[in-house]
Design an enzyme around this catalytic site. Structure first.
Site, PDB file in Angstrom:
ATOM      1  N   HIS A 174      66.392  39.579  64.266  1.00  0.00           N
ATOM      2  CA  HIS A 174      66.604  40.547  63.188  1.00  0.00           C
ATOM      3  C   HIS A 174      67.661  40.028  62.221  1.00  0.00           C
ATOM      4  CE1 HIS A 174      69.936  41.275  65.902  1.00  0.00           C
ATOM      5  NE2 HIS A 174      70.581  41.802  64.872  1.00  0.00           N
ATOM      6  N   ARG A 185      82.521  42.561  65.630  1.00  0.00           N
ATOM      7  CA  ARG A 185      81.851  42.180  64.393  1.00  0.00           C
ATOM      8  C   ARG A 185      82.348  43.021  63.225  1.00  0.00           C
ATOM      9  NH1 ARG A 185      75.614  43.633  63.710  1.00  0.00           N
ATOM     10  NH2 ARG A 185      76.541  45.443  62.709  1.00  0.00           N
ATOM     11  N   HIS A 226      68.839  36.434  63.186  1.00  0.00           N
ATOM     12  CA  HIS A 226      69.462  35.933  64.423  1.00  0.00           C
ATOM     13  C   HIS A 226      68.884  36.641  65.637  1.00  0.00           C
ATOM     14  CE1 HIS A 226      72.006  39.174  62.825  1.00  0.00           C
ATOM     15  NE2 HIS A 226      72.260  39.491  64.084  1.00  0.00           N
ATOM     16  N   ASP A 266      70.892  41.844  60.136  1.00  0.00           N
ATOM     17  CA  ASP A 266      71.630  43.059  60.462  1.00  0.00           C
ATOM     18  C   ASP A 266      71.302  44.233  59.539  1.00  0.00           C
ATOM     19  OD1 ASP A 266      72.933  42.115  62.712  1.00  0.00           O
ATOM     20  OD2 ASP A 266      74.581  41.268  61.559  1.00  0.00           O
TER      21      ASP A 266
END
Ligand SMILES: [Fe+2]
Length: 322
Positions: free
Chosen positions: A124, A295, A278, A126
């Site tokens: 996907h 993150r 990723h 993000d």
């Protein structure tokens, strides 16, 4: 746009990793105050390599946030706040398997993995169910498992350029719908699935994006569909859509466009969501270990297609800044 300044206090060294994506960056201490020239250099290298890897960076949440803010506003997730943030740092999303087990139950993640509709389901970019998905993500490892847990990225510009001309011309014209839980086969006949389906029916987050987006900083064309989030291509029948998406998914996850990163405590990966997808690792779930990651994401633009058309919000809210 990339700014260039004369002198830079930091001489960074950039070394390519895989054939088409990824570079190791050394000679920089992210706990120190960065000058404009260094920030510009990092941004420039990110646009070239799509994902940058930093090692042995001993930074805390505040320094992580400060680093992210050099590249834009940080995103606030739309709708209900999901995930786990460290106390006092709502800008940070923490990924901690053991904390998730405590909150959601031991087999929560594994249960979804067993419902994946394909082995590529984890790939996907993000938060593409938002109309303005984050431009960049910066993921920092605090604790890492002794083995397993690598992350992979793929270069969506190279994948686009690797398609034949007639197929590029075709996909340039398409638009596709993005939503959460796309690649998980939730059944209305299963009572537990029904609870999740109900939540996603009550609070849907859906956007329609161009299948090929024009990168706002480089002007490059990149595929902008992913197995984890793209539900269907608009205007095609379900069968046509499935076949075209499967072709694109198989192509964009080809090993030749990818890089794989081995995490250690203090590792940081900084990637461009506008030109990559990723894959979150699944190969450390079968044994007890600690893996704690943090993150921050940078607020992004509304994607623009080859013909200049922009993405549409179907349901939910746009992402806002902190
Ligand atoms: Fe992700």
């Amino acid at each position: 746009m990339v700014q260039t300044k004369e002198a830079t206090a930091t001489e960074i060294t950039v070394r390519r990793v895989a054939g088409r994506i990824g570079a190791d960056v050394s000679g920089i201490d992210l706990s120190a105050e960065l000058d404009d020239a260094t920030v510009s250099a990092i941004r420039r290298e990110l646009l070239v390599h799509r994902v940058l890897f930093f090692r042995d960076q001993d930074i805390d949440h505040a320094q992580h946030i400060a680093f992210g803010r050099h590249f834009g506003d940080l995103t606030r997730r739309p709708g209900k706040q999901h995930g786990i943030a460290p106390e006092g740092f709502p800008e940070v999303l923490s990924v901690d398997r053991n904390a998730e087990h405590e909150r959601y139950g031991k087999d929560y993640e594994e249960r979804f993995r067993r419902k994946w509709v394909s082995a590529l389901a984890g790939w996907h970019s993000d938060l593409t169910p938002a109309v303005n998905p984050p431009s960049m993500s910066i993921l920092r490892a605090e604790k890492t498992p002794p083995y397993g847990g690598d992350t992979q990225w793929t270069n969506m510009v190279a994948a686009y350029e690797g398609l034949s001309k007639p197929l590029r011309d075709f996909v340039d014209t398409l638009r596709a719908e993005h939503a959460f839980f796309t690649a998980v086969n939730l059944l209305h006949t299963d009572p537990e699935d029904r609870e999740i389906l109900k939540m996603y029916c009550d609070l849907p987050q859906v956007a329609i994006h161009p299948v090929v987006r024009v990168h706002p900083e480089t002007g490059e064309r990149a595929l902008f569909v992913s197995p984890g989030s793209t539900t269907r291509i608009m205007g095609l029948s379900q069968v046509e859509s499935r076949r075209v998406l499967d072709l694109l998914f198989e192509h964009l996850t080809s090993a030749e466009y990818t890089v794989r990163f081995r995490w250690e405590p203090g590792s940081i990966a900084f990637w461009d969501n506008r030109s990559t997808c990723h894959f979150a690792p699944t190969d450390f779930a079968h044994y007890d270990n600690e893996r704690v990651m943090h993150r921050v994401t940078i607020l992004g633009d509304v994607p623009v297609g080859v013909d200049g058309s922009v993405s549409e919000l179907v349901s939910g809210e746009p992402m806002a800044a902190w």
